[in-house]
Design an enzyme around this catalytic site. Structure first.
Site, PDB file in Angstrom:
ATOM      1  N   GLU A   1      39.526  31.236 -43.016  1.00  8.84           N
ATOM      2  CA  GLU A   1      39.797  32.629 -43.372  1.00  8.84           C
ATOM      3  C   GLU A   1      40.022  32.714 -44.874  1.00  8.84           C
ATOM      4  O   GLU A   1      40.990  32.146 -45.390  1.00  8.84           O
ATOM      5  CB  GLU A   1      41.037  33.153 -42.641  1.00  8.84           C
TER       6      GLU A   1
ATOM      7  N   ASP B   1      44.144  29.497 -41.836  1.00  5.51           N
ATOM      8  CA  ASP B   1      44.640  30.762 -42.369  1.00  5.51           C
ATOM      9  C   ASP B   1      44.817  30.715 -43.887  1.00  5.51           C
ATOM     10  O   ASP B   1      45.207  29.690 -44.447  1.00  5.51           O
ATOM     11  CB  ASP B   1      45.995  31.066 -41.704  1.00  5.51           C
TER      12      ASP B   1
END
Length: 577
Positions: free
Chosen positions: A296, A221
């Site tokens: 990401e 993330d």
């Protein structure tokens, strides 16, 4: 009507001879656990609910599922604020529940990928608590600074003008330590200090711990935020330049400045390469299948390509391709789509796979962004392009955003706004409970309430109804996933072009295998196309699948010289020898 405007065909050949590992040309499903399936009636999805529905994912044909964070958390940012990276959040279950999930996933044949959130922790994490107390082992686990003294007022103020993604200063004063700490998201999410080797080692321990538990990889993330520029010779952090964006006049907004010192620092790529080396070494030492990394990063196109590797070291196998999320909308033309597809395919390093991400928990749903009439067209695009396909839970049903009132809003990104502006910032509308059936609360829970409201249309739009229907969004999706296993889709050549403003046509074929042709009509009017002008098709072709509102049904035989491309319809055809 025959269309005259034709963009020259671009032929792209995959740089891989054939998919051999489990993750290659994979079909990945993102589960937002809080909203997927509640097994105990408390209105919050949980791990046992995921376990219960793994067979459903296998029946559709998914390769793996990645779970948004399941770790112990105060839930300020719904799991992206982690209080303990080694424990399961109690609302989601226990470690025993997780072990059962892994066991069942192996039985079914679905790999489990975890969301790894390395940029920050919760302020309730033991590491941060010890850092606040200046524990020698944790004093520099986070980014602290004394701040500046305002020469005019004599008061202490933040070290720099850095703003948080959730608005306002990215610096928060801590009374106990008498210093500011950096948080690029919520104030309850202090940034870890990756210039401290102890932090790097600890996060590698986290990865290894979950590999030992049996996960098949990680979705990493918020990668661009891992590093900030180091302190200068005066022990200060520089202010970031103003963006001078007329659409962003509020100094409290994240977009008010250019984030040249807080994102995309050179060390970020090295960190991803280190993590890839770690999971590869684990595979070498422990055997089993290779472990997968997804990254990401909302960043520049060139940076995303660097996450694949630098020519010497490998990075993530799947650097998420957000081109469609960031650059394609309802006003985009056929040429816009083709341009972005070509750009990715032509820029990839040799020996890697493309990937396509059309939705996730941070963006409005596909059906709401592009229109319900286009949901099948978009899913056809996703499933017939080369490489990896990533689907957010509910997109296979055509779920739409749910209106969430200011009073019901829980997303901190929206709550930091106001009643007039919150909805455009809120991620709640795309995070509502999965619509399983027409029973109370959409079959999501046996309880009488849910953490976010259920969509009003769940009685007519749900998984059970679509599974029972002879033709539905889900049936079309299942057909696409099956045909995607054909050699021509796994490793075949892509030839793609735009025809006018509305039509995208492309073929997929591996030498010696069937020729498939895909026609997407983005426009609001039907158009007749002579497909033989563009592809070596015979006089007839068979319909494999087409959008719900199409005039064609699976198995129809059509005349290729007079193919009717219905408005807002996608169609997959196969040539008849």
């Amino acid at each position: 009507m025959r269309l005259a405007t034709v963009i020259a065909i671009v032929s792209v050949v995959l740089g891989i001879a054939g998919a051999t590992e489990w993750w290659e040309s994979g079909n990945y499903y993102q589960i937002y656990p809080r909203s997927f399936r509640d097994s105990d009636g408390d209105g919050i999805g949980d791990l046992n609910g995921v376990t219960e529905k793994l067979q459903y994912l296998k029946d559709i044909g998914f390769t793996a599922t990645w779970l948004s964070p399941i770790f112990k958390s105060p839930m300020v940012d719904f799991g992206y604020d982690i209080a303990n990276f080694y424990q399961i959040h109690p609302e989601y279950g226990t470690m025993d529940d997780f072990d059962r999930l892994i066991t069942r996933a192996k039985e079914v044949g679905i790999r489990i990928i975890l969301d790894f959130v390395p940029n920050h922790s919760s302020d309730q994490n033991e590491w941060f608590i010890k850092s606040v107390d200046s524990d020698p082992d944790y004093k520099d686990f986070y980014i602290w600074h004394d701040g500046k003294i305002n020469e005019t007022t004599g008061e202490r103020e933040p070290p720099s003008n850095w703003n948080s993604e959730f608005r306002y200063s990215a610096w928060e004063w801590n009374e106990v330590r008498q210093q500011y700490y950096l948080h690029q998201f919520a104030t309850a999410q202090p940034d870890l200090n990756y210039r401290n080797p102890a932090v790097v080692a600890e996060m590698k321990n986290v990865i290894t711990f979950w590999l030992e538990k049996g996960v098949s990889g990680f979705r990493i993330d918020a990668v661009p935020y891992l590093f900030e520029v180091d302190l200068d010779q005066n022990n200060e952090y520089p202010d970031e330049p103003l963006s001078n964006d007329a659409s962003c006049p509020d100094p409290d907004d994240h977009c008010y400045t250019q984030h040249i010192y807080t994102q995309d620092q050179p060390e970020t790529f090295d960190m991803i390469y280190q993590w890839r080396e770690l999971v590869d070494e684990y595979h070498t030492e422990n055997g089993g299948d290779p472990r997968l990394l997804m990254t990401e990063a909302y960043t520049s196109f060139d940076n995303i390509m660097k996450f694949y590797g630098d020519g010497t070291r490998n990075g993530s196998q799947i650097p998420f391709n957000f081109d469609f999320l960031s650059n394609i909308n309802n006003a985009s033309t056929a040429s816009d789509y083709v341009e972005h597809i070509e750009k990715w395919m032509n820029a990839m390093p040799a020996g890697v796979y493309a990937n396509w991400v059309l939705g996730n928990h941070d963006n409005k749903r596909v059906a709401s962004r592009f229109g319900v009439q286009r949901i099948d067209l978009i899913n056809i695009l996703l499933q017939t392009l080369p490489g990896h396909a990533v689907t957010y839970n509910g997109e296979e049903l055509g779920m739409t955003d749910v209106f969430i009132s200011w009073e019901d809003t829980v997303d901190p990104q929206a709550c930091n706004s106001d009643p007039d502006q919150y909805y455009s910032r809120s991620r709640d509308p795309e995070r509502t409970p999965y619509q399983w059936d027409a029973s109370s609360m959409a079959g999501f829970t046996s309880g009488d309430q849910t953490w976010l409201p259920v969509a009003d249309d769940y009685k007519t739009n749900n998984a059970l109804q679509q599974l029972r229907a002879p033709q539905s969004h889900l049936q079309i999706f299942k057909t696409l996933v099956r045909v995607r296993q054909e050699p021509s889709f796994r490793t075949g050549e892509l030839k793609i072009q735009a025809v006018g403003d509305d039509i995208i046509i492309y073929s997929r074929q591996k030498e010696g295998s069937d020729l498939y042709v895909i026609v997407l009509n983005l426009g609001d009017s039907n158009q007749t196309i002579d497909l033989t002008q563009y592809f070596s098709l015979g006089a007839q072709a068979e319909i494999i699948t087409s959008s719900l509102q199409s005039q064609y049904i699976n198995g129809d035989i059509v005349q290729t010289a007079e193919f009717n491309a219905n408005s807002n319809v996608g169609t997959v055809l196969v040539g008849i020898n």
